[in-house]
Design a protein around this motif. Structure first.
Motif, PDB file in Angstrom:
ATOM      1  N   PHE A   1      33.976 -13.477  30.123  1.00  9.65           N
ATOM      2  CA  PHE A   1      33.541 -14.783  30.608  1.00  9.65           C
ATOM      3  C   PHE A   1      34.752 -15.617  31.036  1.00  9.65           C
ATOM      4  CE2 PHE A   1      30.217 -13.507  27.723  1.00  9.65           C
ATOM      5  CZ  PHE A   1      29.042 -13.932  28.322  1.00  9.65           C
ATOM      6  N   SER A   2      34.624 -16.291  32.173  1.00 10.52           N
ATOM      7  CA  SER A   2      35.554 -17.342  32.567  1.00 10.52           C
ATOM      8  C   SER A   2      34.748 -18.629  32.685  1.00 10.52           C
ATOM      9  CB  SER A   2      36.213 -17.023  33.917  1.00 10.52           C
ATOM     10  OG  SER A   2      37.053 -15.892  33.810  1.00 10.52           O
ATOM     11  N   PHE A   3      35.009 -19.584  31.803  1.00 13.22           N
ATOM     12  CA  PHE A   3      34.310 -20.863  31.831  1.00 13.22           C
ATOM     13  C   PHE A   3      35.112 -21.856  32.659  1.00 13.22           C
ATOM     14  CE2 PHE A   3      32.637 -18.915  27.977  1.00 13.22           C
ATOM     15  CZ  PHE A   3      31.284 -19.192  28.091  1.00 13.22           C
ATOM     16  N   LEU A   4      34.402 -22.569  33.532  1.00 19.35           N
ATOM     17  CA  LEU A   4      35.050 -23.514  34.432  1.00 19.35           C
ATOM     18  C   LEU A   4      34.470 -24.907  34.248  1.00 19.35           C
ATOM     19  CD1 LEU A   4      35.018 -21.425  37.745  1.00 19.35           C
ATOM     20  CD2 LEU A   4      36.675 -21.339  35.859  1.00 19.35           C
ATOM     21  N   GLY A   5      35.316 -25.906  34.437  1.00 22.94           N
ATOM     22  CA  GLY A   5      34.871 -27.291  34.396  1.00 22.94           C
ATOM     23  C   GLY A   5      35.615 -28.096  35.432  1.00 22.94           C
ATOM     24  N   ALA A   6      35.200 -29.338  35.594  1.00 20.74           N
ATOM     25  CA  ALA A   6      35.882 -30.260  36.500  1.00 20.74           C
ATOM     26  C   ALA A   6      35.845 -31.644  35.870  1.00 20.74           C
ATOM     27  CB  ALA A   6      35.217 -30.278  37.870  1.00 20.74           C
ATOM     28  N   GLY A   7      36.966 -32.354  35.900  1.00 18.86           N
ATOM     29  CA  GLY A   7      36.998 -33.662  35.261  1.00 18.86           C
ATOM     30  C   GLY A   7      36.774 -33.534  33.764  1.00 18.86           C
ATOM     31  N   TRP A   8      35.819 -34.299  33.252  1.00 22.46           N
ATOM     32  CA  TRP A   8      35.617 -34.303  31.800  1.00 22.46           C
ATOM     33  C   TRP A   8      35.077 -32.986  31.275  1.00 22.46           C
ATOM     34  CZ3 TRP A   8      30.834 -34.208  29.059  1.00 22.46           C
ATOM     35  CH2 TRP A   8      29.684 -34.229  29.855  1.00 22.46           C
ATOM     36  N   SER A   9      34.460 -32.167  32.138  1.00 23.16           N
ATOM     37  CA  SER A   9      33.901 -30.915  31.634  1.00 23.16           C
ATOM     38  C   SER A   9      34.939 -29.800  31.504  1.00 23.16           C
ATOM     39  CB  SER A   9      32.730 -30.448  32.513  1.00 23.16           C
ATOM     40  OG  SER A   9      33.157 -30.037  33.790  1.00 23.16           O
ATOM     41  N   VAL A  10      36.197 -30.055  31.896  1.00 20.52           N
ATOM     42  CA  VAL A  10      37.248 -29.065  31.657  1.00 20.52           C
ATOM     43  C   VAL A  10      37.391 -28.837  30.147  1.00 20.52           C
ATOM     44  CG1 VAL A  10      39.729 -28.600  31.815  1.00 20.52           C
ATOM     45  CG2 VAL A  10      38.492 -29.516  33.796  1.00 20.52           C
ATOM     46  N   GLY A  11      37.353 -29.927  29.372  1.00 17.83           N
ATOM     47  CA  GLY A  11      37.424 -29.790  27.924  1.00 17.83           C
ATOM     48  C   GLY A  11      36.250 -29.017  27.363  1.00 17.83           C
ATOM     49  N   LEU A  12      35.066 -29.214  27.939  1.00 17.28           N
ATOM     50  CA  LEU A  12      33.890 -28.485  27.470  1.00 17.28           C
ATOM     51  C   LEU A  12      33.963 -27.013  27.843  1.00 17.28           C
ATOM     52  CD1 LEU A  12      30.930 -30.964  28.037  1.00 17.28           C
ATOM     53  CD2 LEU A  12      32.528 -30.770  26.125  1.00 17.28           C
ATOM     54  N   ALA A  13      34.569 -26.707  28.985  1.00 19.50           N
ATOM     55  CA  ALA A  13      34.767 -25.303  29.352  1.00 19.50           C
ATOM     56  C   ALA A  13      35.686 -24.627  28.333  1.00 19.50           C
ATOM     57  CB  ALA A  13      35.354 -25.202  30.756  1.00 19.50           C
ATOM     58  N   GLN A  14      36.726 -25.324  27.924  1.00 19.56           N
ATOM     59  CA  GLN A  14      37.610 -24.784  26.892  1.00 19.56           C
ATOM     60  C   GLN A  14      36.847 -24.567  25.583  1.00 19.56           C
ATOM     61  OE1 GLN A  14      40.686 -23.760  27.106  1.00 19.56           O
ATOM     62  NE2 GLN A  14      41.476 -24.636  29.002  1.00 19.56           N
ATOM     63  N   GLU A  15      35.984 -25.504  25.253  1.00 18.52           N
ATOM     64  CA  GLU A  15      35.209 -25.386  24.015  1.00 18.52           C
ATOM     65  C   GLU A  15      34.190 -24.249  24.094  1.00 18.52           C
ATOM     66  OE1 GLU A  15      33.239 -26.048  20.313  1.00 18.52           O
ATOM     67  OE2 GLU A  15      35.283 -26.118  21.107  1.00 18.52           O
ATOM     68  N   ALA A  16      33.552 -24.063  25.240  1.00 17.06           N
ATOM     69  CA  ALA A  16      32.615 -22.951  25.403  1.00 17.06           C
ATOM     70  C   ALA A  16      33.326 -21.618  25.201  1.00 17.06           C
ATOM     71  CB  ALA A  16      31.967 -23.005  26.784  1.00 17.06           C
ATOM     72  N   ALA A  17      34.518 -21.510  25.769  1.00 19.96           N
ATOM     73  CA  ALA A  17      35.287 -20.275  25.599  1.00 19.96           C
ATOM     74  C   ALA A  17      35.662 -20.072  24.137  1.00 19.96           C
ATOM     75  CB  ALA A  17      36.538 -20.326  26.478  1.00 19.96           C
ATOM     76  N   LEU A  18      36.038 -21.137  23.464  1.00 23.06           N
ATOM     77  CA  LEU A  18      36.394 -21.035  22.045  1.00 23.06           C
ATOM     78  C   LEU A  18      35.203 -20.591  21.208  1.00 23.06           C
ATOM     79  CD1 LEU A  18      38.458 -21.492  19.756  1.00 23.06           C
ATOM     80  CD2 LEU A  18      37.641 -23.853  19.639  1.00 23.06           C
ATOM     81  N   LYS A  19      34.027 -21.145  21.479  1.00 22.74           N
ATOM     82  CA  LYS A  19      32.843 -20.756  20.709  1.00 22.74           C
ATOM     83  C   LYS A  19      32.547 -19.269  20.874  1.00 22.74           C
ATOM     84  CE  LYS A  19      32.659 -23.224  18.411  1.00 22.74           C
ATOM     85  NZ  LYS A  19      33.513 -24.369  18.570  1.00 22.74           N
ATOM     86  N   MET A  20      32.703 -18.779  22.092  1.00 19.48           N
ATOM     87  CA  MET A  20      32.418 -17.373  22.349  1.00 19.48           C
ATOM     88  C   MET A  20      33.419 -16.476  21.619  1.00 19.48           C
ATOM     89  SD  MET A  20      29.895 -16.158  24.271  1.00 19.48           S
ATOM     90  CE  MET A  20      29.671 -17.118  25.773  1.00 19.48           C
ATOM     91  N   ARG A  21      34.678 -16.925  21.563  1.00 15.63           N
ATOM     92  CA  ARG A  21      35.680 -16.151  20.837  1.00 15.63           C
ATOM     93  C   ARG A  21      35.400 -16.171  19.336  1.00 15.63           C
ATOM     94  NH1 ARG A  21      39.431 -19.699  23.401  1.00 15.63           N
ATOM     95  NH2 ARG A  21      39.854 -19.001  25.532  1.00 15.63           N
ATOM     96  N   GLU A  22      35.139 -17.368  18.818  1.00 11.25           N
ATOM     97  CA  GLU A  22      34.954 -17.516  17.372  1.00 11.25           C
ATOM     98  C   GLU A  22      33.752 -16.721  16.863  1.00 11.25           C
ATOM     99  OE1 GLU A  22      36.646 -22.025  16.479  1.00 11.25           O
ATOM    100  OE2 GLU A  22      34.549 -21.751  17.044  1.00 11.25           O
ATOM    101  N   ALA A  23      32.617 -16.950  17.488  1.00  8.00           N
ATOM    102  CA  ALA A  23      31.374 -16.385  16.963  1.00  8.00           C
ATOM    103  C   ALA A  23      31.224 -14.904  17.249  1.00  8.00           C
ATOM    104  CB  ALA A  23      30.177 -17.147  17.531  1.00  8.00           C
ATOM    105  N   SER A  24      31.681 -14.459  18.435  1.00  8.43           N
ATOM    106  CA  SER A  24      31.388 -13.076  18.829  1.00  8.43           C
ATOM    107  C   SER A  24      32.615 -12.255  19.198  1.00  8.43           C
ATOM    108  CB  SER A  24      30.403 -13.064  20.000  1.00  8.43           C
ATOM    109  OG  SER A  24      30.990 -13.627  21.163  1.00  8.43           O
ATOM    110  N   ARG A  25      33.807 -12.822  19.046  1.00  5.87           N
ATOM    111  CA  ARG A  25      35.049 -12.102  19.359  1.00  5.87           C
ATOM    112  C   ARG A  25      35.040 -11.588  20.802  1.00  5.87           C
ATOM    113  NH1 ARG A  25      38.134 -10.839  14.970  1.00  5.87           N
ATOM    114  NH2 ARG A  25      38.910  -8.878  15.846  1.00  5.87           N
ATOM    115  N   SER A  26      34.493 -12.397  21.697  1.00  9.81           N
ATOM    116  CA  SER A  26      34.389 -12.004  23.103  1.00  9.81           C
ATOM    117  C   SER A  26      35.659 -12.367  23.867  1.00  9.81           C
ATOM    118  CB  SER A  26      33.196 -12.691  23.759  1.00  9.81           C
ATOM    119  OG  SER A  26      31.991 -12.294  23.160  1.00  9.81           O
ATOM    120  N   TRP A  27      35.892 -11.644  24.958  1.00 13.13           N
ATOM    121  CA  TRP A  27      37.011 -11.941  25.858  1.00 13.13           C
ATOM    122  C   TRP A  27      36.585 -13.117  26.738  1.00 13.13           C
ATOM    123  CZ3 TRP A  27      38.412  -8.361  30.566  1.00 13.13           C
ATOM    124  CH2 TRP A  27      39.428  -8.963  31.317  1.00 13.13           C
ATOM    125  N   THR A  28      37.208 -14.262  26.521  1.00 14.44           N
ATOM    126  CA  THR A  28      36.855 -15.453  27.284  1.00 14.44           C
ATOM    127  C   THR A  28      38.110 -16.194  27.718  1.00 14.44           C
ATOM    128  OG1 THR A  28      36.715 -16.855  25.305  1.00 14.44           O
ATOM    129  CG2 THR A  28      34.691 -15.756  26.035  1.00 14.44           C
TER     130      THR A  28
END
Length: 290
Positions: free
Chosen positions: A177-204
């Protein structure tokens, strides 16, 4: 049996309603203040989102830092510290040594942060039993958005949709997964990637959407997902699809889209035989020994 993480993810629309109905404006940064927002992990990514939103709303210059990277020599009117546990070492150390006015947001009123900050906002109803942080992060951001004057009616409706909608198999089964954001959602894209890593050890990975074409798009391929939180730049979908990769975009409020990413992370954890409540090598709070 429903895990704590699943229940906490599903409760987010109701938590957001409570947060926007009870905004403690007196404790939050005042309009015109120069503010530094700090946190660790998920809280840092929420800080990034809020900093952009606050500046866009015209409330004053706002910077976001990982607590360990706060520039101590820079002048601010207030530090806003985000910490679910109220025990994170780097946050407490920063609050203990700064002379700046401080506000903290936490989920636990029985922790050191209650006396470390000048003012404290407690969102105990959004606290979590899971190590993986989901509803506390989005609930505090919902409150912060409401404090800036945003109407979150549509965002909450989008959250209800994100909680209930079936998950596409291509997301649960994706290689990367590559999560993308723009403006304020850049931080949320980073958080989405972190959740995927934490919970499922996925490549994000995660990037600002306009930066994705400057190198990261080279990993797009069949079986891999480029997931946009918010509106995508013109032409990006076509470029990703030319690689054979999947471009995923729904148009939901980015916070609601984060809920969908959280749910996919849990589904992928189950598919891999992992416990999303207890991710490997993690604890609820990072407390460093001196």
């Amino acid at each position: 049996m429903t895990t704590h993480t699943e229940a906490e993810i599903a409760s987010q629309p109701s938590c957001w309603r409570r947060a926007v109905a009870d905004v403690p404006a007196d404790a939050l940064p005042r309009e015109g203040e120069r503010v530094a927002v700090v946190g660790c992990g998920t809280s840092w990514f929420v800080a990034m989102a809020y900093a952009v939103l606050r500046e866009q709303a015209g409330h004053g210059e706002t910077d976001a830092f990982a607590a360990s990277e706060f520039p101590s020599g820079r002048r601010y009117d207030r530090v806003l510290a985000l910490s679910r546990s109220g025990t994170t070492t780097e946050v407490l150390e920063l609050l203990g040594k700064t002379s700046l006015k401080s506000t903290a947001i936490t989920a636990d009123p029985d922790t050191p942060i209650m006396t470390a900050a000048d003012e404290v906002i407690v969102l105990d109803y959004a606290d979590e039993r899971s190590v993986v942080q989901t509803r506390f992060a989005t609930t505090q951001l919902a409150m912060l958005r409401a404090a800036l004057g945003e109407d979150l009616t549509q965002a909450i409706a989008d959250a209800e949709q994100a909680v209930a909608a079936p998950l596409p198999a291509e997301l649960v089964e994706a290689e990367q997964f590559s999560f993308l954001g723009a403006g304020w959602s850049v931080g949320l894209a980073q958080e989405a990637a972190l959740k995927m890593r934490e919970a499922s050890r996925s490549w994000t990975e995660a990037y600002p959407a306009m930066e994705y074409r400057h190198g990261p798009i080279s990993i797009a391929a069949p079986g891999r997902v480029t997931w946009m939180l918010g509106a995508a730049p013109e032409g990006l979908r076509a470029q990703v699809e030319e690689t054979g990769g999947t471009f995923f975009e729904t148009g939901l409020d980015p916070m609601a889209e984060l809920i969908r990413a959280q749910r996919v992370a849990v589904a992928r954890a189950f598919a891999r035989g992992l416990d999303p409540d207890e991710p490997m090598h993690l604890t609820r709070s990072v407390i460093l020994s001196s």
